[in-house]
Scaffold this motif. Structure first.
Motif, PDB file in Angstrom:
ATOM      1  N   ALA A   1      14.936  20.894 -26.588  1.00 42.07           N
ATOM      2  CA  ALA A   1      15.686  21.493 -25.279  1.00 42.07           C
ATOM      3  C   ALA A   1      15.890  23.068 -25.914  1.00 42.07           C
ATOM      4  CB  ALA A   1      17.124  21.113 -25.174  1.00 42.07           C
TER       5      ALA A   1
ATOM      6  N   SER B   1       7.558  26.389 -28.073  1.00 43.80           N
ATOM      7  CA  SER B   1       8.286  26.101 -26.988  1.00 43.80           C
ATOM      8  C   SER B   1       8.782  26.995 -26.230  1.00 43.80           C
ATOM      9  CB  SER B   1       9.326  24.780 -27.212  1.00 43.80           C
ATOM     10  OG  SER B   1       9.120  23.891 -27.950  1.00 43.80           O
TER      11      SER B   1
ATOM     12  N   SER C   1       4.884  22.636 -17.532  1.00 44.16           N
ATOM     13  CA  SER C   1       5.555  22.879 -18.533  1.00 44.16           C
ATOM     14  C   SER C   1       6.858  23.887 -17.987  1.00 44.16           C
ATOM     15  CB  SER C   1       4.963  24.194 -19.383  1.00 44.16           C
ATOM     16  OG  SER C   1       4.032  23.529 -20.236  1.00 44.16           O
ATOM     17  N   CYS C   2       7.974  23.678 -18.281  1.00 42.13           N
ATOM     18  CA  CYS C   2       9.303  24.295 -18.010  1.00 42.13           C
ATOM     19  C   CYS C   2       9.617  23.816 -16.651  1.00 42.13           C
ATOM     20  CB  CYS C   2       8.975  25.920 -18.234  1.00 42.13           C
ATOM     21  SG  CYS C   2       9.125  26.379 -19.763  1.00 42.13           S
TER      22      CYS C   2
ATOM     23  N   HIS D   1      11.741  21.628 -16.092  1.00 42.84           N
ATOM     24  CA  HIS D   1      13.300  21.085 -16.030  1.00 42.84           C
ATOM     25  C   HIS D   1      13.714  22.271 -15.463  1.00 42.84           C
ATOM     26  CE1 HIS D   1      13.257  18.169 -19.523  1.00 42.84           C
ATOM     27  NE2 HIS D   1      12.020  17.941 -18.967  1.00 42.84           N
ATOM     28  N   ILE D   2      13.542  23.533 -15.835  1.00 41.35           N
ATOM     29  CA  ILE D   2      14.376  24.559 -15.497  1.00 41.35           C
ATOM     30  C   ILE D   2      13.635  25.694 -14.519  1.00 41.35           C
ATOM     31  CG2 ILE D   2      15.381  24.674 -17.647  1.00 41.35           C
ATOM     32  CD1 ILE D   2      13.723  26.979 -18.605  1.00 41.35           C
TER      33      ILE D   2
ATOM     34  N   PRO E   1      12.103  15.224 -14.886  1.00 39.48           N
ATOM     35  CA  PRO E   1      11.673  15.447 -16.303  1.00 39.48           C
ATOM     36  C   PRO E   1      11.057  14.285 -16.896  1.00 39.48           C
ATOM     37  CG  PRO E   1      13.846  16.292 -15.553  1.00 39.48           C
ATOM     38  CD  PRO E   1      13.274  15.436 -14.492  1.00 39.48           C
TER      39      PRO E   1
ATOM     40  N   ALA F   1      10.298  21.223 -26.910  1.00 40.29           N
ATOM     41  CA  ALA F   1      11.153  21.800 -25.969  1.00 40.29           C
ATOM     42  C   ALA F   1      10.029  22.348 -24.771  1.00 40.29           C
ATOM     43  CB  ALA F   1      12.069  22.645 -26.589  1.00 40.29           C
ATOM     44  N   SER F   2       8.811  21.839 -24.329  1.00 45.67           N
ATOM     45  CA  SER F   2       8.160  22.643 -23.231  1.00 45.67           C
ATOM     46  C   SER F   2       8.810  22.172 -21.936  1.00 45.67           C
ATOM     47  CB  SER F   2       6.633  21.806 -23.570  1.00 45.67           C
ATOM     48  OG  SER F   2       6.260  22.348 -24.688  1.00 45.67           O
ATOM     49  N   LEU F   3       9.599  21.207 -21.981  1.00 42.91           N
ATOM     50  CA  LEU F   3      10.393  20.655 -20.929  1.00 42.91           C
ATOM     51  C   LEU F   3       9.595  20.466 -19.670  1.00 42.91           C
ATOM     52  CD1 LEU F   3      13.022  23.773 -20.683  1.00 42.91           C
ATOM     53  CD2 LEU F   3      13.237  21.714 -21.962  1.00 42.91           C
TER      54      LEU F   3
END
Lengths: 85, 377
Positions: B34, B80, B155-156, B158-159, B189, B199-201
């Motif tokens: 994370a 990450s 990648s990323c 999640h956010i 995710p 943590a590449s999400l």
């Protein structure tokens, strides 16, 4: 060296085709790929001191040497008009 | 090759930020998979998320040489975090370069400060390196433009607040900006832990007949792969190169420090010839990669089209150097190198991923050969 000759010199180096005509479609003939398009944009901007903008991104502006030269002439003319206003 | 002007103060600032803000969290980031929100906020406040954007929209307007050094320092402690900067900067650069004015006005300020995070949505279940095989479509239906398809390994994801999505409009490659909160956008995710850069999400993103419009298209239909995708991936390769360089340096430095300080068979480990070979092999690879990275930076700053070829060389050599450094560092460190939290272990785990992303090493070899045959490298 005129505009077409300068463009042709660049294209010949990348395509390794020496008898490239001014009106030969470099995309239809499979001479160039997507990675080359990036280099072409960079070359035109640096060599001719223009900014290629999103509205310039039409195949008809890039598919032949003549088309590129015409686009550059229009952009140059547009800059000149803006400069004299 | 040394750049004509090296802003040493800027590099010192980057190194200090990375050491103070990221190093204390480096292992925790990997262990938990994370990215702490306060760290992302810190990156934004420091101006690093807007590194490639003009100051007039809130960016930091770094040169490519400066940007390379920033990424080197961030990548030194976390692939990450470097991944976040990679995909976010790819989107920033493309929005700035090719998006219509309405989209630039809307997205550049929040992207610059990190209020919005961008992600690059190209890969699909049936299309990895093969860009032409993407199946996501833009279709007109009853005067609406609908985006449909599934992207994976984002990648990323999640956010991210904003996706740069690659699709086909009537068969023509087209790139389009899609906010996460649009109806029909479903982010899933990835639950499985990764080998490295943990943590590449990563996420899958489904676009279920998402209603979009022509004003959200970036560049023009037909140029989604060439002008937009290629340009974005070019930035991505540049950052992966520099980030890999930073981590490779950290890895071999950890090993050398241990090798100097530890004795076996009556002398420092570093004095044993076969250990010397492990060190020199890694250092040669790293310094070679550094020269490619520096050259790519200088060429990019001058707008030289050979920067594209130089960046391929940098990415290939730096990711290979990371693999060498990680492996050799573990051999030097012995059991200590096998601890999950050692830098050497992190380098060893991250290296295969760095070789895969933004153009696999195998693809790089094909492309570099073509450049060589054209006399461009």
């Amino acid at each position: 060296m005129d505009t077409r000759a300068r463009i042709r010199e660049f294209l010949v180096k990348h395509t390794r085709v020496h008898d490239l005509g001014d009106d030969q479609d470099i995309f239809v003939s499979g001479l160039v790929n997507s990675l080359f398009a990036l280099q072409l944009v960079m070359f035109l901007e640096r060599e001719f001191e223009v900014a290629i903008e999103d509205h310039d991104l039409e195949i008809r502006n890039f598919h032949t040497i003549s088309a590129m030269a015409s686009m550059l002439a229009r952009k140059s003319s547009s800059c000149t008009r803006e400069g004299t206003q | 090759m040394i750049p004509v002007s090296e802003n040493v103060d800027v590099r010192t600032t980057f190194a200090a930020f990375a050491r103070d803000a990221i190093l204390p969290l480096a292992w925790s980031i990997e262990e938990k998979g994370a990215l702490p929100l306060h760290l992302i906020r810190a990156l934004g406040e420091a101006g690093y998320l807007g590194a490639l954007l003009p100051r007039r929209v809130g960016g930091t307007e770094l040169t490519m040489s400066e940007f390379g050094h920033l990424v080197r320092e961030l990548g030194r402690y976390s692939s990450s975090i470097r991944n976040l900067l990679t995909v976010h900067s790819m989107v920033c650069h493309i929005v700035h370069r090719w998006a219509p004015e309405t989209q630039r006005a809307k997205w550049l300020p929040p992207l610059a400060c990190g209020e919005a995070i961008g992600a690059f949505a190209l890969t699909e279940p049936n299309s990895g390196s093969d860009f032409d095989r993407i199946e996501t479509t833009l279709k007109c239906d009853d005067n609406r433009l609908l985006l449909s398809g599934t992207k994976c390994w984002i990648s990323c994801g999640h956010i991210a607040n904003l996706f740069l999505v690659f699709a086909k409009l009537d068969g023509a490659h087209t790139a389009i900006l899609v906010p996460r909160d649009y109806p029909g956008v479903v982010v899933s995710p990835l639950a499985d832990p990764l080998l490295g850069a943990r943590a590449s999400l990563l996420a899958s993103v489904a676009f279920n007949e998402v209603p979009v419009d022509l004003s959200m298209i970036v560049g023009r239909p037909g140029f989604g792969k060439s002008a937009v995708g290629s340009m974005a991936l070019d930035i991505g390769r540049f950052t992966v190169a520099w980030g890999s360089l930073g981590l490779a340096e950290a890895s071999i430095n950890e090993a050398m420090q241990y090798a100097r300080a530890t004795e076996r068979f009556g002398k420092p480990i570093a004095s044993h010839q076969l250990v010397a070979r492990l060190i020199s092999e890694a250092v040669i690879a790293i310094r070679s990669a550094e020269s490619f990275c520096l050259k790519a930076s200088v060429l990019r700053d001058s707008g030289d089209p050979t920067a594209v070829a130089a960046t391929y060389l940098a990415k290939y050599s730096a990711t290979k150097a990371l693999a060498t450094a990680g492996r050799n560092s573990i051999e030097i460190l012995g059991a200590r190198g096998c601890l999950d939290r050692s830098i050497a272990a992190r380098a060893y785990r991250d290296a295969p991923i760095m070789e895969l992303i933004e153009g696999t090493s195998e693809l790089c070899e094909v492309v570099i050969s073509d450049f060589a045959l054209s006399g461009l490298v």
